[in-house]
Design a protein around this motif. Sequence first.
Motif, short mmCIF file in Angstrom:
data_model
loop_
_atom_site.label_atom_id
_atom_site.label_comp_id
_atom_site.label_asym_id
_atom_site.label_seq_id
_atom_site.Cartn_x
_atom_site.Cartn_y
_atom_site.Cartn_z
N VAL A 265 0.83 -1.21 0.00
CA VAL A 265 0.00 0.00 0.00
C VAL A 265 0.87 1.26 0.00
O VAL A 265 0.47 2.29 -0.57
CB VAL A 265 -0.94 -0.01 1.24
CG1 VAL A 265 -1.55 1.34 1.50
CG2 VAL A 265 -2.03 -1.05 1.05
N THR A 266 2.03 1.19 0.62
CA THR A 266 2.87 2.38 0.72
C THR A 266 3.88 2.50 -0.42
O THR A 266 4.64 3.46 -0.45
CB THR A 266 3.67 2.38 2.05
OG1 THR A 266 4.40 1.17 2.13
CG2 THR A 266 2.75 2.51 3.26
N GLN A 267 3.89 1.53 -1.34
CA GLN A 267 4.87 1.57 -2.44
C GLN A 267 4.86 2.94 -3.13
O GLN A 267 3.77 3.47 -3.37
CB GLN A 267 4.56 0.49 -3.47
CG GLN A 267 5.18 -0.84 -3.16
CD GLN A 267 6.67 -0.76 -2.92
OE1 GLN A 267 7.41 -0.31 -3.77
NE2 GLN A 267 7.10 -1.17 -1.75
N GLU A 269 7.16 4.00 -1.04
CA GLU A 269 7.74 4.69 0.13
C GLU A 269 8.52 3.76 1.07
O GLU A 269 9.65 4.05 1.44
CB GLU A 269 6.61 5.40 0.89
CG GLU A 269 7.14 6.31 1.98
CD GLU A 269 6.01 6.82 2.87
OE1 GLU A 269 4.84 6.85 2.43
OE2 GLU A 269 6.30 7.15 4.03
N LEU A 270 7.89 2.66 1.47
CA LEU A 270 8.53 1.80 2.47
C LEU A 270 9.27 0.63 1.82
O LEU A 270 8.73 -0.06 0.95
CB LEU A 270 7.49 1.23 3.44
CG LEU A 270 6.89 2.17 4.49
CD1 LEU A 270 6.05 1.37 5.48
CD2 LEU A 270 7.94 2.98 5.24
N LEU A 271 10.48 0.40 2.27
CA LEU A 271 11.22 -0.80 1.85
C LEU A 271 10.68 -1.99 2.63
O LEU A 271 10.02 -1.83 3.67
CB LEU A 271 12.71 -0.63 2.15
CG LEU A 271 13.42 0.53 1.46
CD1 LEU A 271 14.86 0.65 1.96
CD2 LEU A 271 13.41 0.34 -0.05
N HIS A 272 11.03 -3.19 2.17
CA HIS A 272 10.53 -4.42 2.81
C HIS A 272 10.81 -4.41 4.32
O HIS A 272 9.91 -4.57 5.15
CB HIS A 272 11.18 -5.64 2.16
CG HIS A 272 10.78 -6.94 2.76
ND1 HIS A 272 9.54 -7.50 2.58
CD2 HIS A 272 11.46 -7.79 3.57
CE1 HIS A 272 9.46 -8.64 3.24
NE2 HIS A 272 10.62 -8.84 3.86
N GLY A 273 12.06 -4.20 4.68
CA GLY A 273 12.44 -4.23 6.10
C GLY A 273 11.77 -3.12 6.90
O GLY A 273 11.53 -3.27 8.11
N GLU A 274 11.50 -2.02 6.25
CA GLU A 274 10.84 -0.91 6.95
C GLU A 274 9.39 -1.28 7.30
O GLU A 274 8.91 -1.00 8.39
CB GLU A 274 10.91 0.36 6.11
CG GLU A 274 12.34 0.87 5.98
CD GLU A 274 12.54 2.00 4.98
OE1 GLU A 274 13.60 2.64 5.03
OE2 GLU A 274 11.65 2.22 4.13
N ALA A 275 8.73 -1.95 6.35
CA ALA A 275 7.37 -2.42 6.64
C ALA A 275 7.42 -3.50 7.73
O ALA A 275 6.56 -3.55 8.62
CB ALA A 275 6.72 -2.96 5.37
N VAL A 276 8.43 -4.36 7.68
CA VAL A 276 8.59 -5.40 8.71
C VAL A 276 8.80 -4.74 10.08
O VAL A 276 8.22 -5.16 11.09
CB VAL A 276 9.78 -6.33 8.36
CG1 VAL A 276 10.17 -7.23 9.53
CG2 VAL A 276 9.44 -7.18 7.13
N SER A 277 9.57 -3.67 10.11
CA SER A 277 9.83 -2.96 11.37
C SER A 277 8.53 -2.40 11.97
O SER A 277 8.29 -2.51 13.18
CB SER A 277 10.84 -1.84 11.09
OG SER A 277 11.03 -1.06 12.23
N VAL A 278 7.71 -1.82 11.12
CA VAL A 278 6.42 -1.28 11.58
C VAL A 278 5.57 -2.42 12.16
O VAL A 278 4.91 -2.26 13.20
CB VAL A 278 5.70 -0.60 10.38
CG1 VAL A 278 4.24 -0.32 10.68
CG2 VAL A 278 6.42 0.69 9.99
N ASP A 279 5.62 -3.57 11.52
CA ASP A 279 4.87 -4.75 11.98
C ASP A 279 5.44 -5.27 13.31
O ASP A 279 4.69 -5.61 14.25
CB ASP A 279 4.93 -5.82 10.88
CG ASP A 279 4.10 -7.07 11.19
OD1 ASP A 279 4.10 -7.50 12.36
OD2 ASP A 279 3.49 -7.62 10.26
#
Length: 377
Positions: A265-267, A269-279
Amino acid sequence: MSHGDWTVRARQDVVYRVTDAPDVFAPDNGALARAARLEPGTSRLVVMDENVFAHHGHAVLAYFLGHRVTPHVLRLTGGESRKTLAAVERIARAADAARLARRDPIVAVGGGVLTDLVGLAASLYRRGTPYVRVPTTLIGLVDAAVGAKTAVNFRGHKNRLGTYHPATDTLLDRGLLRTLDERHIGNGMAEIVKMAVIKDATLFDLLEGHTADLVRTRLAGERGRQVMHRAIDGMLEELEPNLWEHELCRAVDFGHTFSPAVEMVTQPELLHGEAVSVDIALSCALAVDRGLLTPADALRTLALLRAAGLPVRHRVCEPGLLWEALADSTRHRGGEQNIPLPNGLGKCVFAGDLTLPELTRSTELLLRLLDEPGAAV
Ligand SMILES: NC(=O)c1ccc[n+]([C@@H]2O[C@H](COP(=O)([O-])OP(=O)(O)OC[C@H]3O[C@@H](n4cnc5c(N)ncnc54)[C@H](O)[C@@H]3O)[C@@H](O)[C@H]2O)c1
């Protein structure tokens, strides 16, 4: 004489190696020559990330030519938006153009996007061709290039099409990280923090107070080596007994329940690891809410993520989207939520009964935790 009822049973032995190979492209380093079976007078298809080619292409070409092997180089652009079936088709075309024989390994040099693409292409080309991975990002070194999964994104869904087809050899050279920017080092740190929180309290201790330094030095030095090795140890310990994911309760899915939807959804903007960090941050709040993790340990985890330069929340993370993300992950996990949550630092349990009110409460709890002074780096 049969009665019209046949059952076929077959087994497939899987053996693959992941090996430390410092200075992998140094002319006298034989690791790649052995892994890719470089014999004088032959040729190899080498698929390389474009940025990696700009920095290391010269050394790679010299390596193959030094072994009197002709490299047919295909350069691909990295980034999530390039993880498409069209890119897989380009690799297959290049394999045809290089007149690739069935047992000739393809050599993949790049980040997680490139190794996932080459892995999928190799699993499809002639129904299965060997390949060798040289990961060039931290996420590749500790995660994407050590497992068996290949994938492309499809119709807005992360990794919707893919196969299980591990490379015969993966060669790890931390030195290649020298040319990678700090944001992408942080990106890989998210997967390392994941392993620390759900599996390895010693790894957590190695990171705590040193994360920013590890990012800055790109994991050079003894601490960097230990961190990388422990992360890979933990990852392979989890993957090996469940390589084909017959078991859908997977500790390594920590941080990967809500993140696939958040990432897409944020493409871009967020890299894979950044989305993982939020999770990971949200999952820690869920664990605090359930009394599994103390607020103090959640704050320590948030501080690790922030020290790696990672985001711990994002404006799209409102309960509606998170609930939809969970529904999709539940389908992916065979109809069960199977949400990995930390059970104290270094241990993991699975939740299967999360409700929307609890999820909403945890998003609010996360905001309160982030207001605490201890959440800062
Ligand atoms: N297969 C798996 O089990 C698995 C596990 C984790 C992640 N992944 C996948 O990995 C992908 C993310 O990987 P990524 O972050 O490596 O992305 P990536 O491959 O797009 O690389 C990130 C960026 O770094 C550049 N780059 C790569 N190596 C470099 C180097 N040494 N020097 C300079 N620049 C360099 C690339 O050009 C790109 O712009 C995601 O698609 C994710 O789904 C797969």
